[in-house]
Design a protein around this motif. Structure first.
Motif, short mmCIF file in Angstrom:
data_model
loop_
_atom_site.label_atom_id
_atom_site.label_comp_id
_atom_site.label_asym_id
_atom_site.label_seq_id
_atom_site.Cartn_x
_atom_site.Cartn_y
_atom_site.Cartn_z
N THR A 1 0.83 -1.20 0.00
CA THR A 1 0.00 0.00 0.00
C THR A 1 0.87 1.25 0.00
N TYR B 1 -0.35 5.26 -8.00
CA TYR B 1 -1.50 5.46 -7.12
C TYR B 1 -2.72 5.90 -7.93
N ALA B 2 -2.52 6.80 -8.89
CA ALA B 2 -3.63 7.25 -9.74
C ALA B 2 -4.18 6.07 -10.55
N ARG C 1 -6.30 3.71 -8.43
CA ARG C 1 -7.59 4.26 -8.01
C ARG C 1 -8.62 4.31 -9.13
N LYS C 2 -8.22 4.00 -10.35
CA LYS C 2 -9.16 4.02 -11.47
C LYS C 2 -10.16 2.88 -11.34
N LYS D 1 1.28 4.15 -2.96
CA LYS D 1 0.98 5.55 -2.64
C LYS D 1 2.21 6.45 -2.80
#
Length: 74
Positions: free
Chosen positions: A46, A56-57, A60-61, A50
């Motif tokens: 994790t 990270y982007a 998150r999709k 991050k």
């Protein structure tokens, strides 16, 4: 892991700490230490994601569809 905790939010750091204490307690009382390793590795992953804004982007999709069978290790 210590260097990577800076990438976790305060809430995530608290959750990691609680999970780690529980796992260490199990290791001490029940002689089950595999969980400790799993907790550390999970939170390390994790923090690693991050730490890299692009990863990270991407993580998150939203996803859709079937990604195929899941490999389960024994």
């Amino acid at each position: 892991m210590i260097a990577r905790v800076r990438h976790l939010s305060a809430e995530e750091l608290r959750a990691f700490t609680l999970e780690l204490v529980e796992a260490l307690s199990d290791a001490a009382e029940l002689d089950v230490d595999a969980t400790t390793h799993e907790v550390i590795e999970g939170w390390r992953a994790t923090a690693r994601i991050k730490a890299d804004p692009a990863h990270y982007a991407e993580a998150r999709k939203p996803t859709s569809g079937d990604f195929g069978p899941v490999q389960v290790s024994a």
